[in-house]
Design a protein around this motif. Sequence first.
Motif, PDB file in Angstrom:
ATOM      1  N   UNK A  82      -7.829   0.675 -10.020  1.00 53.76           N
ATOM      2  CA  UNK A  82      -7.068   1.732 -10.675  1.00 53.76           C
ATOM      3  C   UNK A  82      -6.053   2.344  -9.707  1.00 53.76           C
ATOM      4  N   UNK A  83      -6.472   2.538  -8.474  1.00 53.94           N
ATOM      5  CA  UNK A  83      -5.574   3.083  -7.464  1.00 53.94           C
ATOM      6  C   UNK A  83      -4.388   2.140  -7.231  1.00 53.94           C
ATOM      7  N   UNK A  84      -4.659   0.844  -7.129  1.00 49.31           N
ATOM      8  CA  UNK A  84      -3.578  -0.125  -6.941  1.00 49.31           C
ATOM      9  C   UNK A  84      -2.617  -0.114  -8.123  1.00 49.31           C
ATOM     10  N   UNK A  85      -3.167   0.006  -9.318  1.00 52.52           N
ATOM     11  CA  UNK A  85      -2.329   0.063 -10.515  1.00 52.52           C
ATOM     12  C   UNK A  85      -1.456   1.316 -10.515  1.00 52.52           C
ATOM     13  N   UNK A  86      -2.031   2.448 -10.154  1.00 53.75           N
ATOM     14  CA  UNK A  86      -1.259   3.687 -10.118  1.00 53.75           C
ATOM     15  C   UNK A  86      -0.176   3.642  -9.046  1.00 53.75           C
ATOM     16  N   UNK A  87      -0.464   3.006  -7.923  1.00 54.71           N
ATOM     17  CA  UNK A  87       0.552   2.870  -6.879  1.00 54.71           C
ATOM     18  C   UNK A  87       1.702   2.010  -7.381  1.00 54.71           C
ATOM     19  N   UNK A  88       1.378   0.919  -8.062  1.00 50.90           N
ATOM     20  CA  UNK A  88       2.441   0.055  -8.593  1.00 50.90           C
ATOM     21  C   UNK A  88       3.275   0.768  -9.635  1.00 50.90           C
ATOM     22  N   UNK A  89       2.620   1.525 -10.502  1.00 52.51           N
ATOM     23  CA  UNK A  89       3.356   2.266 -11.530  1.00 52.51           C
ATOM     24  C   UNK A  89       4.217   3.345 -10.877  1.00 52.51           C
ATOM     25  N   UNK A  90       3.688   3.984  -9.832  1.00 52.71           N
ATOM     26  CA  UNK A  90       4.453   5.021  -9.139  1.00 52.71           C
ATOM     27  C   UNK A  90       5.634   4.467  -8.363  1.00 52.71           C
ATOM     28  N   UNK A  91       5.533   3.243  -7.876  1.00 57.42           N
ATOM     29  CA  UNK A  91       6.623   2.637  -7.112  1.00 57.42           C
ATOM     30  C   UNK A  91       7.671   1.967  -7.996  1.00 57.42           C
ATOM     31  N   UNK A  92       7.383   1.845  -9.252  1.00 57.31           N
ATOM     32  CA  UNK A  92       8.310   1.145 -10.149  1.00 57.31           C
ATOM     33  C   UNK A  92       9.711   1.758 -10.159  1.00 57.31           C
ATOM     34  N   UNK A  93       9.853   3.079 -10.270  1.00 55.65           N
ATOM     35  CA  UNK A  93      11.224   3.634 -10.240  1.00 55.65           C
ATOM     36  C   UNK A  93      11.948   3.334  -8.931  1.00 55.65           C
ATOM     37  N   UNK A  94      11.235   3.357  -7.820  1.00 60.98           N
ATOM     38  CA  UNK A  94      11.850   3.050  -6.529  1.00 60.98           C
ATOM     39  C   UNK A  94      12.306   1.596  -6.467  1.00 60.98           C
ATOM     40  N   UNK A  95      11.478   0.697  -6.955  1.00 60.90           N
ATOM     41  CA  UNK A  95      11.827  -0.729  -6.952  1.00 60.90           C
ATOM     42  C   UNK A  95      13.047  -0.976  -7.824  1.00 60.90           C
ATOM     43  N   UNK A  96      13.093  -0.339  -8.984  1.00 61.00           N
ATOM     44  CA  UNK A  96      14.256  -0.501  -9.860  1.00 61.00           C
ATOM     45  C   UNK A  96      15.515   0.035  -9.206  1.00 61.00           C
ATOM     46  N   UNK A  97      15.421   1.140  -8.478  1.00 58.07           N
ATOM     47  CA  UNK A  97      16.588   1.720  -7.809  1.00 58.07           C
ATOM     48  C   UNK A  97      17.108   0.780  -6.728  1.00 58.07           C
ATOM     49  N   UNK A  98      16.221   0.230  -5.924  1.00 59.57           N
ATOM     50  CA  UNK A  98      16.626  -0.702  -4.873  1.00 59.57           C
ATOM     51  C   UNK A  98      17.237  -1.956  -5.486  1.00 59.57           C
ATOM     52  N   UNK A  99      16.650  -2.422  -6.570  1.00 62.28           N
ATOM     53  CA  UNK A  99      17.150  -3.621  -7.235  1.00 62.28           C
ATOM     54  C   UNK A  99      18.555  -3.380  -7.781  1.00 62.28           C
TER      55      UNK A  99
END
Length: 107
Positions: A82-99
Amino acid sequence: MFPGGQSMAEFDDRQTKKLETASLTLGILSLIFYFISSTGLVALTLGIVATVLGNRSRKLGGSVAGFVCGIVGLSMGALSMLEALLILVGLRPFINTVYDLFPRHIL
């Protein structure tokens, strides 16, 4: 007669001891893998198997140590996932911005 000329009670007792040992070992391994693994998937899997084996040994009159270790390993593995999933969901906006910063042909 059972293997080795054992009675039914001796055979059941040996099977119970084997289940107890297996469930306790897998329960402890699930806790170890929780602390050394990054996602907890191994801990989750071993916790499930340890819980099932521990439950079978309890029904045959065995101890509950393997069952408890399996439940703890299962819980910790599930929390880690669950923690790994929440980290991935939380990093999604950052990944999209870099992309979006780079042109499509570079990536």
